[in-house]
Scaffold this motif. Structure first.
Motif, mmCIF file in Angstrom:
data_model
loop_
_atom_site.group_PDB
_atom_site.id
_atom_site.type_symbol
_atom_site.label_atom_id
_atom_site.label_comp_id
_atom_site.label_asym_id
_atom_site.label_seq_id
_atom_site.Cartn_x
_atom_site.Cartn_y
_atom_site.Cartn_z
ATOM 1 N N TRP A 14 0.753 -1.164 0.071
ATOM 2 C CA TRP A 14 -0.004 -0.046 -0.257
ATOM 3 C C TRP A 14 0.844 1.405 0.053
ATOM 4 C CZ3 TRP A 14 -4.652 0.474 -1.744
ATOM 5 C CH2 TRP A 14 -5.665 -0.506 -1.534
ATOM 6 N N SER A 15 2.037 1.271 0.728
ATOM 7 C CA SER A 15 2.658 2.415 0.694
ATOM 8 C C SER A 15 3.509 2.693 -0.759
ATOM 9 C CB SER A 15 3.939 2.267 1.647
ATOM 10 O OG SER A 15 3.489 2.242 2.827
ATOM 11 N N ILE A 16 3.882 1.455 -1.177
ATOM 12 C CA ILE A 16 4.507 1.742 -2.676
ATOM 13 C C ILE A 16 3.264 2.262 -3.588
ATOM 14 C CG2 ILE A 16 5.308 0.454 -4.821
ATOM 15 C CD1 ILE A 16 6.746 -1.410 -2.476
ATOM 16 N N THR A 17 2.215 1.829 -3.549
ATOM 17 C CA THR A 17 0.976 2.343 -4.380
ATOM 18 C C THR A 17 0.562 3.749 -4.053
ATOM 19 O OG1 THR A 17 -0.076 0.064 -4.274
ATOM 20 C CG2 THR A 17 -1.551 1.930 -4.753
ATOM 21 N N ASN A 18 0.648 4.032 -2.912
ATOM 22 C CA ASN A 18 0.286 5.637 -2.643
ATOM 23 C C ASN A 18 1.271 6.413 -2.971
ATOM 24 O OD1 ASN A 18 -1.909 5.156 -1.127
ATOM 25 N ND2 ASN A 18 -1.011 4.768 0.850
ATOM 26 N N VAL A 19 2.836 6.060 -2.925
ATOM 27 C CA VAL A 19 3.835 6.745 -3.456
ATOM 28 C C VAL A 19 3.761 6.835 -4.924
ATOM 29 C CG1 VAL A 19 6.267 7.131 -3.620
ATOM 30 C CG2 VAL A 19 5.316 6.738 -1.517
ATOM 31 N N THR A 24 2.426 9.703 -10.068
ATOM 32 C CA THR A 24 1.645 9.663 -11.477
ATOM 33 C C THR A 24 0.677 10.990 -11.676
ATOM 34 O OG1 THR A 24 1.676 7.196 -11.555
ATOM 35 C CG2 THR A 24 -0.050 8.267 -12.923
ATOM 36 N N ILE A 25 0.054 11.070 -10.635
ATOM 37 C CA ILE A 25 -0.868 12.418 -10.588
ATOM 38 C C ILE A 25 0.017 13.443 -10.663
ATOM 39 C CG2 ILE A 25 -2.505 13.781 -9.104
ATOM 40 C CD1 ILE A 25 -3.307 11.096 -7.583
ATOM 41 N N VAL A 26 1.140 13.814 -10.282
ATOM 42 C CA VAL A 26 1.988 14.982 -10.306
ATOM 43 C C VAL A 26 2.418 14.850 -11.536
ATOM 44 C CG1 VAL A 26 4.018 15.861 -9.499
ATOM 45 C CG2 VAL A 26 2.562 15.258 -7.822
ATOM 46 N N GLY A 27 2.775 13.821 -12.065
ATOM 47 C CA GLY A 27 3.233 13.792 -13.470
ATOM 48 C C GLY A 27 2.317 14.208 -14.389
ATOM 49 N N PHE A 28 1.155 13.599 -14.431
ATOM 50 C CA PHE A 28 0.148 14.177 -15.468
ATOM 51 C C PHE A 28 -0.275 15.587 -15.240
ATOM 52 C CE2 PHE A 28 -1.135 9.511 -16.055
ATOM 53 C CZ PHE A 28 -1.208 9.838 -17.562
ATOM 54 N N THR A 29 -0.189 16.130 -13.987
ATOM 55 C CA THR A 29 -0.378 17.410 -13.650
ATOM 56 C C THR A 29 0.643 18.264 -14.551
ATOM 57 O OG1 THR A 29 -1.374 16.989 -11.577
ATOM 58 C CG2 THR A 29 -0.675 19.282 -12.109
ATOM 59 N N SER A 49 4.392 9.195 -17.421
ATOM 60 C CA SER A 49 3.118 9.290 -16.239
ATOM 61 C C SER A 49 2.346 8.165 -16.590
ATOM 62 C CB SER A 49 2.436 10.572 -16.326
ATOM 63 O OG SER A 49 3.094 11.596 -16.095
ATOM 64 N N SER A 50 2.202 7.853 -18.098
ATOM 65 C CA SER A 50 1.163 6.659 -18.241
ATOM 66 C C SER A 50 1.925 5.342 -17.906
ATOM 67 C CB SER A 50 0.775 6.649 -19.760
ATOM 68 O OG SER A 50 0.042 7.829 -19.996
ATOM 69 N N ILE A 51 3.142 5.543 -18.064
ATOM 70 C CA ILE A 51 4.213 4.188 -17.984
ATOM 71 C C ILE A 51 4.027 3.840 -16.562
ATOM 72 C CG2 ILE A 51 6.264 2.967 -17.956
ATOM 73 C CD1 ILE A 51 6.516 4.448 -20.811
ATOM 74 N N VAL A 52 4.447 4.889 -15.424
ATOM 75 C CA VAL A 52 4.309 4.936 -14.219
ATOM 76 C C VAL A 52 2.966 4.455 -13.534
ATOM 77 C CG1 VAL A 52 4.655 6.079 -11.787
ATOM 78 C CG2 VAL A 52 6.142 6.463 -13.670
ATOM 79 N N GLY A 53 1.824 5.157 -14.355
ATOM 80 C CA GLY A 53 0.602 4.475 -13.881
ATOM 81 C C GLY A 53 0.539 3.193 -14.289
ATOM 82 N N VAL A 81 -6.722 0.770 -19.072
ATOM 83 C CA VAL A 81 -7.342 1.226 -20.124
ATOM 84 C C VAL A 81 -7.041 2.617 -20.570
ATOM 85 C CG1 VAL A 81 -9.613 1.842 -21.297
ATOM 86 C CG2 VAL A 81 -9.393 -0.359 -20.451
ATOM 87 N N CYS A 82 -7.432 3.532 -19.640
ATOM 88 C CA CYS A 82 -6.919 5.022 -19.631
ATOM 89 C C CYS A 82 -5.290 5.178 -19.876
ATOM 90 C CB CYS A 82 -7.404 5.666 -18.412
ATOM 91 S SG CYS A 82 -9.107 5.742 -18.442
ATOM 92 N N ALA A 83 -4.736 4.644 -19.278
ATOM 93 C CA ALA A 83 -3.082 4.841 -19.386
ATOM 94 C C ALA A 83 -2.633 4.314 -20.896
ATOM 95 C CB ALA A 83 -2.235 3.945 -18.177
#
Length: 107
Positions: A14-19, A24-29, A49-53, A81-83
């Motif tokens: 979960w920690s890895i997922t959160n970070v 990913t969100i910051v990258g897309f921003t 960002s898509s690859i990290v996502g 699908v979105c990535a």
């Protein structure tokens, strides 16, 4: 914030997922800001960002499945699908040219 109510989000997965999700969100921003300012680097930021996502879906699946999340496969499917759609739009030359022409033309 990445699990259903009542699901424990403690643990390494979960920690890895959160970070990674926040990265990913910051990258897309940043990619979106680059798109709106018509910077030449915005597609690269969106691709990364898509690859990290996509990569973050692996620890998410492990964490969600292990925590008892009811439908982690659906969340993974939607995000994948979105990535992949972003990757297709930016890596297929004809689609990338169409996207870039519309962005740079301000349409």
């Amino acid at each position: 914030m990445f699990a259903s109510s009542g699901i424990s989000t403690k643990g390494v997965a979960w920690s890895i997922t959160n970070v990674m999700a926040i990265v990913t969100i910051v990258g897309f921003t940043i990619a979106t800001w680059g798109l709106f300012t018509k910077a030449t680097w915005w597609p690269t930021a969106a691709i990364v960002s898509s690859i990290v996502g996509l990569i973050v879906l692996i620890p998410y699946w492990i964490a969600a499945h292990g925590s008892g999340e009811t439908t982690p496969w659906f969340n993974v499917l939607i995000h994948a699908v979105c990535a992949v759609a972003v990757l297709i739009l930016l890596l297929v030359p004809a689609l990338s040219k169409w996207v870039n022409d519309h962005v740079m033309a301000g349409r």
